[in-house]
Design a protein around this motif. Structure first.
Motif, PDB file in Angstrom:
ATOM      1  N   GLU A   1       0.076   7.755  -6.055  1.00 37.05           N
ATOM      2  CA  GLU A   1       0.159   7.543  -7.502  1.00 37.05           C
ATOM      3  C   GLU A   1       0.209   6.059  -7.775  1.00 37.05           C
ATOM      4  O   GLU A   1       0.205   5.242  -6.846  1.00 37.05           O
ATOM      5  CB  GLU A   1       1.385   8.259  -8.091  1.00 37.05           C
ATOM      6  N   SER A   2       0.284   5.702  -9.048  1.00 41.15           N
ATOM      7  CA  SER A   2       0.405   4.294  -9.392  1.00 41.15           C
ATOM      8  C   SER A   2       1.841   4.024  -9.849  1.00 41.15           C
ATOM      9  O   SER A   2       2.633   4.952 -10.001  1.00 41.15           O
ATOM     10  CB  SER A   2      -0.610   3.967 -10.479  1.00 41.15           C
TER      11      SER A   2
ATOM     12  N   LEU B   1       9.152  -2.969  -7.407  1.00 37.35           N
ATOM     13  CA  LEU B   1       8.919  -4.204  -8.171  1.00 37.35           C
ATOM     14  C   LEU B   1       8.343  -5.340  -7.328  1.00 37.35           C
ATOM     15  O   LEU B   1       7.439  -6.056  -7.766  1.00 37.35           O
ATOM     16  CB  LEU B   1      10.233  -4.655  -8.841  1.00 37.35           C
ATOM     17  N   TYR B   2       8.882  -5.504  -6.111  1.00 30.07           N
ATOM     18  CA  TYR B   2       8.418  -6.637  -5.291  1.00 30.07           C
ATOM     19  C   TYR B   2       6.946  -6.469  -4.880  1.00 30.07           C
ATOM     20  O   TYR B   2       6.131  -7.379  -5.122  1.00 30.07           O
ATOM     21  CB  TYR B   2       9.337  -6.826  -4.087  1.00 30.07           C
ATOM     22  N   PRO B   3       6.549  -5.327  -4.316  1.00 34.09           N
ATOM     23  CA  PRO B   3       5.118  -5.160  -4.003  1.00 34.09           C
ATOM     24  C   PRO B   3       4.229  -5.289  -5.243  1.00 34.09           C
ATOM     25  O   PRO B   3       3.146  -5.888  -5.179  1.00 34.09           O
ATOM     26  CB  PRO B   3       5.032  -3.738  -3.426  1.00 34.09           C
ATOM     27  N   ALA B   4       4.716  -4.778  -6.385  1.00 37.77           N
ATOM     28  CA  ALA B   4       3.916  -4.879  -7.621  1.00 37.77           C
ATOM     29  C   ALA B   4       3.780  -6.339  -8.052  1.00 37.77           C
ATOM     30  O   ALA B   4       2.709  -6.769  -8.490  1.00 37.77           O
ATOM     31  CB  ALA B   4       4.548  -4.047  -8.734  1.00 37.77           C
ATOM     32  N   LEU B   5       4.866  -7.096  -7.871  1.00 41.10           N
ATOM     33  CA  LEU B   5       4.813  -8.516  -8.244  1.00 41.10           C
ATOM     34  C   LEU B   5       3.793  -9.266  -7.374  1.00 41.10           C
ATOM     35  O   LEU B   5       3.024 -10.093  -7.873  1.00 41.10           O
ATOM     36  CB  LEU B   5       6.209  -9.137  -8.088  1.00 41.10           C
ATOM     37  N   LEU B   6       3.763  -8.934  -6.077  1.00 43.25           N
ATOM     38  CA  LEU B   6       2.790  -9.589  -5.186  1.00 43.25           C
ATOM     39  C   LEU B   6       1.366  -9.290  -5.663  1.00 43.25           C
ATOM     40  O   LEU B   6       0.506 -10.174  -5.696  1.00 43.25           O
ATOM     41  CB  LEU B   6       2.980  -9.115  -3.745  1.00 43.25           C
ATOM     42  N   ALA B   7       1.150  -8.043  -6.049  1.00 45.01           N
ATOM     43  CA  ALA B   7      -0.194  -7.667  -6.537  1.00 45.01           C
ATOM     44  C   ALA B   7      -0.506  -8.382  -7.847  1.00 45.01           C
ATOM     45  O   ALA B   7      -1.638  -8.836  -8.072  1.00 45.01           O
ATOM     46  CB  ALA B   7      -0.272  -6.147  -6.713  1.00 45.01           C
ATOM     47  N   GLN B   8       0.511  -8.494  -8.709  1.00 41.61           N
ATOM     48  CA  GLN B   8       0.288  -9.172 -10.005  1.00 41.61           C
ATOM     49  C   GLN B   8      -0.078 -10.637  -9.784  1.00 41.61           C
ATOM     50  O   GLN B   8      -0.917 -11.187 -10.484  1.00 41.61           O
ATOM     51  CB  GLN B   8       1.520  -9.027 -10.899  1.00 41.61           C
ATOM     52  N   LYS B   9       0.539 -11.241  -8.773  1.00 41.30           N
ATOM     53  CA  LYS B   9       0.209 -12.650  -8.484  1.00 41.30           C
ATOM     54  C   LYS B   9      -1.251 -12.786  -8.054  1.00 41.30           C
ATOM     55  O   LYS B   9      -1.860 -13.830  -8.197  1.00 41.30           O
ATOM     56  CB  LYS B   9       1.127 -13.188  -7.387  1.00 41.30           C
ATOM     57  N   GLU B  10      -1.800 -11.721  -7.475  1.00 41.74           N
ATOM     58  CA  GLU B  10      -3.223 -11.745  -7.091  1.00 41.74           C
ATOM     59  C   GLU B  10      -4.122 -11.315  -8.244  1.00 41.74           C
ATOM     60  O   GLU B  10      -5.343 -11.217  -8.080  1.00 41.74           O
ATOM     61  CB  GLU B  10      -3.468 -10.780  -5.931  1.00 41.74           C
ATOM     62  N   GLY B  11      -3.536 -10.955  -9.393  1.00 42.42           N
ATOM     63  CA  GLY B  11      -4.343 -10.624 -10.566  1.00 42.42           C
ATOM     64  C   GLY B  11      -4.512  -9.135 -10.841  1.00 42.42           C
ATOM     65  O   GLY B  11      -5.358  -8.758 -11.647  1.00 42.42           O
ATOM     66  N   TYR B  12      -3.723  -8.288 -10.177  1.00 44.85           N
ATOM     67  CA  TYR B  12      -3.824  -6.835 -10.413  1.00 44.85           C
ATOM     68  C   TYR B  12      -2.610  -6.374 -11.204  1.00 44.85           C
ATOM     69  O   TYR B  12      -1.487  -6.775 -10.905  1.00 44.85           O
ATOM     70  CB  TYR B  12      -3.902  -6.071  -9.080  1.00 44.85           C
ATOM     71  N   GLU B  13      -2.855  -5.524 -12.187  1.00 41.84           N
ATOM     72  CA  GLU B  13      -1.721  -5.066 -13.018  1.00 41.84           C
ATOM     73  C   GLU B  13      -0.822  -4.097 -12.261  1.00 41.84           C
ATOM     74  O   GLU B  13       0.373  -4.037 -12.490  1.00 41.84           O
ATOM     75  CB  GLU B  13      -2.219  -4.323 -14.277  1.00 41.84           C
ATOM     76  N   GLN B  14      -1.408  -3.297 -11.411  1.00 42.14           N
ATOM     77  CA  GLN B  14      -0.647  -2.222 -10.785  1.00 42.14           C
ATOM     78  C   GLN B  14      -1.108  -1.976  -9.362  1.00 42.14           C
ATOM     79  O   GLN B  14      -2.170  -2.449  -8.955  1.00 42.14           O
ATOM     80  CB  GLN B  14      -0.820  -0.920 -11.587  1.00 42.14           C
ATOM     81  N   LEU B  15      -0.295  -1.192  -8.655  1.00 41.77           N
ATOM     82  CA  LEU B  15      -0.663  -0.768  -7.304  1.00 41.77           C
ATOM     83  C   LEU B  15      -1.164   0.666  -7.334  1.00 41.77           C
ATOM     84  O   LEU B  15      -0.769   1.445  -8.202  1.00 41.77           O
ATOM     85  CB  LEU B  15       0.567  -0.815  -6.400  1.00 41.77           C
ATOM     86  N   LEU B  16      -1.993   0.999  -6.358  1.00 44.79           N
ATOM     87  CA  LEU B  16      -2.239   2.413  -6.062  1.00 44.79           C
ATOM     88  C   LEU B  16      -1.471   2.657  -4.780  1.00 44.79           C
ATOM     89  O   LEU B  16      -1.839   2.131  -3.711  1.00 44.79           O
ATOM     90  CB  LEU B  16      -3.723   2.686  -5.826  1.00 44.79           C
TER      91      LEU B  16
END
Ligand code: COI
Length: 355
Positions: free
Chosen positions: A231-232, A204-219
């Motif tokens: 995976e995502s 959740l935390y890494p995904a939240l950082l990415a979301q703050k930059e405008g990305y829905e998900q991580l690879l």
């Protein structure tokens, strides 16, 4: 055929269904009227029951709350034009739940309990299965520890439950993703291939950082070298490069053995579409994006179905993918999966159970 288990049914006197707007379903917000419950104690499963969906009592020392023995599954049911309820690949999910249970030191749930509980629940709540194309009934089976004890050891008691949610699309538009090379989702020997609650908590935390930059998900990349795509966050991923579809193998124990992933691989093979289960390096992905040989990238998952990827960020650099209109394979596979799930075309691998 007589049911292999006896399930008591306590129906709600207050169905919520009249208040639900089935034309604007948001993923995961609405839960259907009933839930299936089974309890494990003294080494066996029992007390099979269907009850109105609602809160349940657990103690503050409940072992799940402290040490995280919790696993889950995701699957979907659909309605065909005749109004019959069709469930997609339920046996595969029952098997995978047991693989997760083994890794998390939890008991196996016999497939007939999983399937009988599911069938009875869906039969009772069949009006909750949406008929609109693009909508479905998301099914959430899960198991967690019930011991009221805070010593660190495997629980001796567990609960298995199933509830369902009428849902629309998880991603309503193409997604943008960021290649993650700092944080790690899974390492060999870890729990990456288990569908364990803790794997999602850690993401959740890494995904939240990415979301703050405008990305829905991580690879996610491999935990050791961060050079290979795994995976995502909510789905497996596939890339079509120079006509070949590539997806990470599930042999390292770090990648979820997605049921949709497996279905897409089988359909591709049926069609003679080249598909390779091998790691794609971040460098090879970047080269394909720069040379224009990356034709399609998409996520595959139960909730996500086939999720088109429109943008990928690698080490701070954004790459736009070819437009969705040019995606031939992912569109074809989405149409075929939908056709099978809604009962519109034949089901060559017997993936559907009719309720
Ligand atoms: C699913 O696709 O069913 C998942 O479990 C992914 C996500 C909603 C956690």
């Amino acid at each position: 055929m007589a049911s292999p288990i006896s399930i008591s049914v306590h129906k709600t006197p207050h169905s919520k269904i009249k208040g639900i707007d089935f034309s604007s379903l948001v993923f995961g917000k609405v839960v259907s009227d009933h839930m299936f419950v089974a309890d494990y104690k003294d080494g066996k499963w029992g007390d099979f029951r269907i009850e109105p969906y609602g809160p349940m009592e657990i103690y503050p020392a409940n072992a799940t709350l402290h040490y995280g023995q919790a696993i889950f599954e995701g699957m979907k049911a659909y309605k065909n034009v005749k109004g019959e309820v069709l469930v997609f690949r339920a046996e595969a999910n029952a098997r995978r739940l047991n693989e997760s249970a083994k890794r998390m030191c939890m008991p196996q749930i016999p497939e007939e309990i999983f399937l009988e509980g599911l069938k009875k629940l869906l039969d009772l709540d069949r009006d909750w299965v949406p008929q609109e194309k693009g909508s479905s009934l998301y099914i959430r089976p899960f198991m967690f520890a019930m011991d009221n004890y805070i010593g660190v050891k495997p629980s001796e008691t567990y609960r298995f439950m199933i509830f369902t949610c009428p849902v629309g699309a998880y991603y309503s538009k193409p997604v943008s993703v960021k290649v993650e090379t700092t944080y790690t989702r899974a390492v060999e020997g870890g729990t990456g291939e288990a569908k364990a609650a803790g794997n999602y908590a850690a993401s959740l935390y890494p995904a939240l950082l990415a979301q703050k930059e405008g990305y829905e998900q991580l690879l996610w990349t491999d935990g050791k070298s961060h050079t290979q795509i795994e995976e995502s966050g909510t789905m497996n991923v596939m890339f079509k490069i120079n006509g070949k579809v590539i997806t990470a193998p599930t042999t390292t124990g770090t990648i979820l053995k997605g049921v949709t992933r497996d279905s897409v691989i089988q359909l591709a093979k049926d069609w003679g579409q080249a598909i390779e289960e091998r790691f794609l390096t971040v460098a090879a992905l970047q080269e394909a994006l720069e040379k224009g040989t990356l034709e399609e990238a998409f996520g595959v998952g139960t909730a996500a179905t086939i999720a088109f990827i429109e943008k990928i960020q690698i080490q701070g650099k954004d790459y736009l993918l070819p437009p969705y209109s040019s995606h031939s394979f992912s569109k074809k596979v989405l149409a075929a999966l939908d056709g099978i799930k809604y009962g519109e075309i034949s089901d060559p691998h017997s993936w559907i159970i009719k309720i």
